[in-house]
Motif scaffolding. Structure first.
Motif, mmCIF file in Angstrom:
data_model
loop_
_atom_site.group_PDB
_atom_site.id
_atom_site.type_symbol
_atom_site.label_atom_id
_atom_site.label_comp_id
_atom_site.label_asym_id
_atom_site.label_seq_id
_atom_site.Cartn_x
_atom_site.Cartn_y
_atom_site.Cartn_z
ATOM 1 N N UNK A 34 0.840 -1.191 0.000
ATOM 2 C CA UNK A 34 0.000 0.000 0.000
ATOM 3 C C UNK A 34 0.873 1.238 0.000
ATOM 4 N N UNK A 35 0.248 2.380 -0.244
ATOM 5 C CA UNK A 35 0.976 3.643 -0.316
ATOM 6 C C UNK A 35 1.426 4.082 1.071
ATOM 7 N N UNK A 36 2.293 5.092 1.112
ATOM 8 C CA UNK A 36 2.689 5.710 2.384
ATOM 9 C C UNK A 36 1.452 6.190 3.124
ATOM 10 N N UNK A 37 1.390 5.938 4.433
ATOM 11 C CA UNK A 37 0.261 6.399 5.226
ATOM 12 C C UNK A 37 -0.952 5.487 5.191
ATOM 13 N N UNK A 38 -0.812 4.323 4.547
ATOM 14 C CA UNK A 38 -1.958 3.406 4.436
ATOM 15 C C UNK A 38 -2.253 2.686 5.754
ATOM 16 N N UNK A 39 -1.231 2.604 6.637
ATOM 17 C CA UNK A 39 -1.427 1.930 7.924
ATOM 18 C C UNK A 39 -0.614 0.657 8.082
#
Length: 234
Positions: A34-39
């Motif tokens: 997932x992208x940066x900040x997705x968790x």
């Protein structure tokens, strides 16, 4: 082996994980992409006890570990290699490895595991007295993985092992991850390089803004048009 059931985790008033559920079966390599900040990092920190979930439950080998202290979770058999390596820079390579075995008392077995780590990471051999902070990025990543292995984890959590590393070193690191897995350690891998992660893993989960939006076998995710467009650069 590991089950997350409807886990929600927050930082103060900010909700980071919003009811995620996933499973890691014994013997697998499972990846979270997932992208940066997705968790993704929050998920690993929640599993290893560095963060406590607001809702849901986490079970490891049939026992709930929600709210258990991180050092106790480590002693139960979960090793965590954090994002950015986090080696102790002023301590020697050997001191870093010895700290990985801090929950253990079996000295003869610890010695065997030191030999195993040096076998997996021959680049570290002969540098036992070198300060960890003077190692290259790739060597620090190997040391961080070796330190986690010194706890004899049943499950190894790896957070962005390819971050900031040259492609050849990334290839080497991932071949070692496969070797560690073949020796009997289950792996949960967080990785922004979705291509290499899915090429290595058995199972994959796709995260977006604190939720799991897709899960399937890694080979199916590799050819999924939505995944290719969003994460594989196609």
């Amino acid at each position: 082996m590991l089950t997350l059931d409807n886990i929600s985790t927050s930082y103060g008033n900010i909700s980071a994980l919003k009811g995620i559920s996933l499973q890691v079966k014994e013997g697998q390599i499972v990846t979270l992409i997932g992208a940066n900040g997705a968790g993704k990092t929050t998920t690993l920190k929640t599993i290893s006890g560095l963060l406590c979930p607001d809702e849901g439950d986490i079970t490891f080998r049939g026992k709930s570990i929600k709210g258990v202290a991180p050092h106790k979770i480590a002693a139960m058999g979960i090793g965590h290699v954090p994002e950015g390596r986090r080696v102790f820079p002023r301590l020697t390579l050997m001191e870093n490895l010895e700290l990985g075995a801090f929950t253990r008392k079996d000295k003869s077995e610890i010695k065997k595991d030191l030999e195993r780590v040096m076998g997996l990471f021959p680049q570290l051999k002969g540098r036992e007295k070198q300060a960890a902070g003077t190692l290259s990025g790739g060597e620090q990543q190997m040391l961080a993985m070796g330190r986690a292995l010194m706890g004899r984890p049943k499950l190894l959590l790896l957070d962005e092992p390819s971050m900031g590393l040259a492609p050849l070193i990334v290839k080497n690191i991932f071949s070692i991850i496969e070797e560690i897995n073949s020796q009997g350690t289950t792996v949960l891998l967080v990785e922004q390089n979705a291509n290499v992660a899915l090429s290595t893993a058995d199972m994959g989960y796709v995260m977006e803004t604190g939720k799991i939006v897709m899960s399937d076998t890694a080979d199916k995710l590799l050819v999924d048009e939505g995944v290719k467009k969003a994460y594989l650069g196609d």
